[in-house]
Design a protein around this motif. Structure first.
Motif, PDB file in Angstrom:
ATOM      1  N   ASP A 120      -7.230 -18.937  79.671  1.00  0.00           N
ATOM      2  CA  ASP A 120      -7.271 -17.444  80.122  1.00  0.00           C
ATOM      3  C   ASP A 120      -8.477 -17.088  80.101  1.00  0.00           C
ATOM      4  O   ASP A 120      -9.520 -17.462  79.654  1.00  0.00           O
ATOM      5  CB  ASP A 120      -6.320 -16.816  79.107  1.00  0.00           C
ATOM      6  N   ARG A 121      -8.492 -16.012  81.224  1.00  0.00           N
ATOM      7  CA  ARG A 121      -9.986 -15.603  81.614  1.00  0.00           C
ATOM      8  C   ARG A 121     -10.694 -14.635  80.385  1.00  0.00           C
ATOM      9  O   ARG A 121     -11.903 -14.427  80.501  1.00  0.00           O
ATOM     10  CB  ARG A 121      -9.978 -14.943  82.732  1.00  0.00           C
ATOM     11  N   ARG A 122      -9.711 -14.330  79.619  1.00  0.00           N
ATOM     12  CA  ARG A 122     -10.112 -13.703  78.420  1.00  0.00           C
ATOM     13  C   ARG A 122     -10.188 -14.344  77.175  1.00  0.00           C
ATOM     14  O   ARG A 122      -9.995 -13.939  76.198  1.00  0.00           O
ATOM     15  CB  ARG A 122      -9.296 -12.360  78.034  1.00  0.00           C
ATOM     16  N   LEU A 178     -14.936  -1.152  86.106  1.00  0.00           N
ATOM     17  CA  LEU A 178     -13.931  -2.410  86.091  1.00  0.00           C
ATOM     18  C   LEU A 178     -14.423  -3.466  87.268  1.00  0.00           C
ATOM     19  O   LEU A 178     -14.774  -3.063  88.584  1.00  0.00           O
ATOM     20  CB  LEU A 178     -12.417  -1.896  86.632  1.00  0.00           C
ATOM     21  N   CYS A 179     -14.432  -4.613  87.051  1.00  0.00           N
ATOM     22  CA  CYS A 179     -14.810  -5.734  87.872  1.00  0.00           C
ATOM     23  C   CYS A 179     -13.313  -5.835  88.987  1.00  0.00           C
ATOM     24  O   CYS A 179     -12.300  -5.331  88.433  1.00  0.00           O
ATOM     25  CB  CYS A 179     -15.115  -7.170  87.158  1.00  0.00           C
ATOM     26  N   PRO A 180     -13.506  -6.508  89.794  1.00  0.00           N
ATOM     27  CA  PRO A 180     -12.266  -6.401  90.944  1.00  0.00           C
ATOM     28  C   PRO A 180     -11.076  -6.845  90.021  1.00  0.00           C
ATOM     29  O   PRO A 180      -9.929  -6.527  90.439  1.00  0.00           O
ATOM     30  CB  PRO A 180     -13.004  -7.514  92.062  1.00  0.00           C
ATOM     31  N   ASP A 181     -11.266  -8.293  89.638  1.00  0.00           N
ATOM     32  CA  ASP A 181      -9.921  -8.774  88.675  1.00  0.00           C
ATOM     33  C   ASP A 181      -9.294  -7.698  87.853  1.00  0.00           C
ATOM     34  O   ASP A 181      -7.973  -7.691  87.809  1.00  0.00           O
ATOM     35  CB  ASP A 181     -10.334  -9.988  87.901  1.00  0.00           C
ATOM     36  N   CYS A 182     -10.082  -6.995  87.004  1.00  0.00           N
ATOM     37  CA  CYS A 182      -9.677  -6.011  86.162  1.00  0.00           C
ATOM     38  C   CYS A 182      -9.050  -4.905  86.967  1.00  0.00           C
ATOM     39  O   CYS A 182      -8.052  -4.179  86.416  1.00  0.00           O
ATOM     40  CB  CYS A 182     -10.587  -5.529  85.138  1.00  0.00           C
ATOM     41  N   ARG A 183      -9.678  -4.333  87.968  1.00  0.00           N
ATOM     42  CA  ARG A 183      -9.194  -3.194  88.700  1.00  0.00           C
ATOM     43  C   ARG A 183      -7.765  -3.677  89.487  1.00  0.00           C
ATOM     44  O   ARG A 183      -6.734  -2.780  89.399  1.00  0.00           O
ATOM     45  CB  ARG A 183     -10.278  -3.094  89.947  1.00  0.00           C
ATOM     46  N   ASN A 240      -8.957  -1.266  79.620  1.00  0.00           N
ATOM     47  CA  ASN A 240      -9.223  -2.743  80.209  1.00  0.00           C
ATOM     48  C   ASN A 240     -10.402  -3.219  80.457  1.00  0.00           C
ATOM     49  O   ASN A 240     -11.299  -2.288  80.863  1.00  0.00           O
ATOM     50  CB  ASN A 240      -8.025  -2.507  81.315  1.00  0.00           C
ATOM     51  N   ALA A 241     -10.439  -4.481  79.989  1.00  0.00           N
ATOM     52  CA  ALA A 241     -11.761  -4.889  79.993  1.00  0.00           C
ATOM     53  C   ALA A 241     -12.003  -6.415  79.987  1.00  0.00           C
ATOM     54  O   ALA A 241     -10.929  -7.032  79.632  1.00  0.00           O
ATOM     55  CB  ALA A 241     -12.878  -4.631  79.004  1.00  0.00           C
ATOM     56  N   CYS A 242     -12.891  -6.979  80.529  1.00  0.00           N
ATOM     57  CA  CYS A 242     -13.031  -8.591  80.534  1.00  0.00           C
ATOM     58  C   CYS A 242     -14.396  -8.993  79.991  1.00  0.00           C
ATOM     59  O   CYS A 242     -15.215  -8.081  80.205  1.00  0.00           O
ATOM     60  CB  CYS A 242     -12.443  -9.133  81.672  1.00  0.00           C
ATOM     61  N   PRO A 243     -14.812 -10.443  79.885  1.00  0.00           N
ATOM     62  CA  PRO A 243     -16.006 -10.697  79.642  1.00  0.00           C
ATOM     63  C   PRO A 243     -17.113 -10.322  81.042  1.00  0.00           C
ATOM     64  O   PRO A 243     -18.267 -10.345  80.737  1.00  0.00           O
ATOM     65  CB  PRO A 243     -15.912 -12.039  79.472  1.00  0.00           C
ATOM     66  N   VAL A 244     -16.563 -10.252  82.252  1.00  0.00           N
ATOM     67  CA  VAL A 244     -17.285  -9.842  83.507  1.00  0.00           C
ATOM     68  C   VAL A 244     -17.889  -8.576  83.418  1.00  0.00           C
ATOM     69  O   VAL A 244     -18.871  -8.006  83.498  1.00  0.00           O
ATOM     70  CB  VAL A 244     -16.438 -10.204  84.715  1.00  0.00           C
ATOM     71  N   CYS A 245     -16.852  -7.545  82.941  1.00  0.00           N
ATOM     72  CA  CYS A 245     -17.142  -5.951  83.072  1.00  0.00           C
ATOM     73  C   CYS A 245     -17.282  -5.317  81.719  1.00  0.00           C
ATOM     74  O   CYS A 245     -17.652  -3.997  81.695  1.00  0.00           O
ATOM     75  CB  CYS A 245     -16.382  -5.448  84.004  1.00  0.00           C
TER      76      CYS A 245
END
Ligand code: ZN
Ligand code: ZN
Ligand code: FE
Length: 755
Positions: A120-122, A157-162, A178-183
């Motif tokens: 998973d990306r997270r 938000l990064c594009p994926d999270c958006r 909402n969040a991920c390691p990128v943003c």
């Protein structure tokens, strides 16, 4: 036939996945229209075939998302517009009324699965959340609840999270945090001086904990101080540094299995532990539990909770089954929330800091619930529950209630809802008083209400009373024990007259003396004092709270005016430093205040039975008494109920004498402690009986901190039911002073309304 309906939903309908839920339902039924967040709730218009539109609202109400709840709804017919598709339209600031911000929720199972899924990306990302879980109240700066009004605003938000955020079919649709390691936010580990340590932050924190050191961990509503709960030396170190010598420390167990090894966990406890609110649950400690003795010395219960943030799960996953997780503060001060604040205020307490850059905007302690007896009762209502309102079933004028002095909370009454603040604590330090002021501000902001009417305690010296005066507007004073009883009535939706049993440590009486064993006839607006515990003196005043031996001496002197001093010596009640003259001096009834407090009676009897002569915190001696009584049968010793000037006195002098004789004769102290409980229960029930005879009332409201004692509570409940009383008690709010604000608010609201 095509029709169109407009619905308004009120309650907890924002930030809980309500709009995507509506969207998916409407799309599945091929209905047209839209859904929109409003200030006062959610507005929906649906258009389509008659039967489908009619069925829609029922489906909504029956299949709500897990964190949502509807307190009220209304619908009306509007002109069809020929709309064939359904959409979610932007939030608006329009609309008067109440907004309901959701409480913080523990990481859900879907997010947990992703957290530990290497593909998973997270994977391993400590800030994973979704529409059904994550931070809410604690990241909010203003309403409405939208990302821009939270501390996530600074993480675009990064594009994926958006994409997730904008896709109504995604489980992160409009998940504001909402969040991920990128943003998203990142973790870091700081050393004791607040310098960033390079490398894996969780690894560094775990190493520190395994070495028996103290780590401050940033949570949802504030910092925790953590140590390995199985390491005696580590727990002792934490206590020493925190200057918290004896209060029980909360434990975070890795999972239900680990929790069950520590305490007696039944179905009820399990459900509470695993709930989205994740409170600290008070459970009976299991014999031989793998815990350091210093975690909870001399009390029957331990406080256990399960991990509720992704960070907790990751940390426990590094090889811990239980960690002490106590609030990150120095005794009597509020919990730390800011990184720099924590490093400054916890200097010398923590050896390291596990922090992140998502700001905590609302300070929120862990909630505490006492389980057992087949029903759970709130002890401290905060994270996970706040700011969810209590709906009162009718409307009141707006009121701000400022609560009591200890275990302080404030309450705003608006419409039919009571919004109770997070737990503030004891208003003894300047920091706590700042927090109090902030809390009033917070509650006014999120309810968008600045009431004209302010309710406060009768006590002239309370900080909250001074705030009420300073604030201006109309001040309504509510007697402490009346507020206890009204709080209980309000939670139960009862507004007639009741027999109120208000049993606690201290409250300012209308006669200026200390009350605390009160038998009232009360309604929302007013009360009569029908009886009370026979007053006894408190030698040394406030000092008696920390030195229960003083109360024991006073009780003995009252019960046995001739032989008391000999008995005091025989029972070893007197500290060596006091000679008789000094004792006479402190016992001088002219200078000692008197009280009718059941809490103090418990303290005094605890000292009499040799449990403890000094207490590190209020109620400690009484808790020891409950522990000592254990599960022995509750017999009864003699007592008297005497009428004097139209008021009844519960006279426990013969009980005190019997207990002293018992101790002297070497009787089993556990049996004596049980007999004491049994006698108090009989006396309370008999008093209720007397008042029923006088008034014809048969509903009894139990409130006040003494009822946190399970033996007393359960005993009173059973005995009163046996005598055919209907008994009201508190579950969703604490029976201790944390519930006072609600009682004040409802009392003041009812009085204002009556004019
Ligand atoms: Zn989730
Ligand atoms: Zn992202
Ligand atoms: Fe009280």
């Amino acid at each position: 036939m095509i029709i169109r309906r407009r619905y308004r939903f009120f309650g907890i309908v924002q930030g809980v996945g309500f709009r995507p839920f509506i969207y998916r339902l409407a799309v599945a039924e091929r209905l047209g229209g839209w859904v929109q967040n409003r200030h006062d709730g959610v507005l929906v218009e649906v258009e389509g075939p008659n039967d489908k539109v009619e069925a829609f609202v029922w489906t909504v109400r029956q299949s709500l998302p897990p964190l949502a709840s509807i307190s009220a709804w209304e619908g009306e017919a509007v002109e069809p517009e020929g709309e064939m598709t359904f959409r979610i339209i932007a939030s608006t600031d329009k609309g008067e009324g109440i907004v309901h911000i959701p409480p913080d929720a523990a990481t859900c199972t879907e997010c947990l699965a992703e957290l530990f899924d290497p593909t998973d990306r997270r994977y391993g990302y400590p800030f994973i959340n979704c529409t059904n879980c994550g931070p809410r109240l604690t990241i909010i700066s203003r309403v409405p609840y939208d990302r821009l009004n939270t501390s996530m605003a600074c993480f675009p938000l990064c594009p994926d999270c958006r994409r997730e955020y904008e896709d109504p079919h995604d489980r992160r649709f409009h998940a504001e945090p909402n969040a991920c390691p990128v943003c998203g936010p990142v973790l870091s580990y700081l050393d004791e001086d607040g310098r960033t340590v390079a490398g894996d932050p969780i690894g560094a924190a775990a190493a520190c904990l395994k070495a028996g050191l103290v780590v401050a961990i940033k949570g949802l509503g504030g910092f925790h101080l953590a140590v390995d709960a199985t390491n005696e030396e580590a727990v002792a170190r934490l206590r020493r540094r925190k200057r918290r010598e004896e209060k029980p420390l909360a434990i975070m167990a890795k999972d239900l299995e680990a929790a069950a090894a520590l305490g007696e966990i039944g179905e009820e406890e399990m459900a509470l532990l695993a709930s989205a609110q994740r409170p600290i649950v008070l459970v009976r400690r299991r014999k031989g539990a793998p815990l350091a003795d210093a975690v909870a010395p001399g009390v029957p219960d331990i406080g256990v909770m399960l991990p509720y943030t992704p960070l907790h799960h990751l940390l426990m996953g590094v090889g811990f089954t239980s960690l002490v997780m106590t609030s990150g503060n120095v005794t009597d001060e509020p919990i730390c929330v800011g990184n720099r604040e924590a490093v400054a205020r916890l200097r010398g307490v923590a050896d390291g800091f596990l922090v992140h850059n998502r700001d905590i905007l609302v300070r929120c302690d862990d909630s505490i619930i006492a389980a057992g007896d087949g029903f759970a009762r709130m002890v401290r209502r905060s994270r996970g529950f706040v700011p969810q309102p209590l709906f009162l079933g009718r409307t009141f004028p707006s009121v701000l209630a400022l609560g009591a002095h200890f275990k302080s909370t404030v309450c705003i009454l608006k419409g039919d809802a009571a919004f109770i603040s997070p737990h503030i604590g004891d208003l003894e330090t300047p920091q706590a008083r700042d927090f109090f002021d902030d809390s009033v501000d917070l509650m006014e902001r999120i309810t968008e209400c600045r009431p004209e009417i302010v309710a406060c305690d009768l006590h002239p010296a309370f900080y909250s009373t001074r705030v009420a005066r300073r604030r201006g507007g109309r001040v309504i004073f509510v007697q402490h024990h009346h507020a206890h009883v009204v709080s209980c009535m309000a939670e139960n939706g009862y507004r007639g007259e009741v027999i109120g049993l208000a049993m606690d440590g201290t409250g300012y009486g209308t006669d200026g003396t200390v009350w605390g064993g009160e038998f009232l006839v009360a309604d929302e607006r007013d009360f009569r004092r029908m009886g009370h515990i026979l007053p006894f003196s408190l030698p040394g005043g406030e000092r008696a709270v920390r030195e229960p031996w003083r109360v024991a001496v006073s009780l003995l002197r009252q019960a046995l005016p001739v032989t008391w001093s000999v008995l005091c010596e025989e029972l070893g009640l007197l500290p060596r430093l006091y000679d008789e003259a000094v004792l006479e001096q402190i016992m001088d009834l002219q200078v000692s205040p008197v009280c009718s407090s059941l809490g103090r009676l418990f303290d005094g009897v605890a000292a009499l039975l040799g449990i403890r002569h000094r207490a590190a915190f209020e109620g400690q001696a009484a808790m020891g008494l409950e522990e000592l009584a254990g599960r022995q049968p509750l017999s009864s010793l003699p007592y008297d109920i005497v009428s004097a000037d139209g008021v009844r006195h519960v006279d426990f002098r013969r009980l005190v004498a019997a207990l002293a004789e018992g101790v002297k004769a070497g009787k089993d102290r556990g049996a004596l402690a049980a007999a004491f409980h049994g006698t108090v229960i009989s006396a309370l029930a008999e008093m209720a009986e007397c008042i029923r005879k006088d008034t014809g009332l048969h509903i009894v409201a139990l409130s006040g901190g003494c009822f946190q004692n399970r033996l007393l509570f359960r005993g009173c409940l059973e005995e009163l039911k046996r005598r055919d009383f209907k008994v009201l008690f508190q579950r969703r709010l604490p029976c201790n002073d944390g519930g006072i604000a609600l009682g004040q608010a409802v009392c003041a609201g009812a009085r204002a309304e009556a004019e």
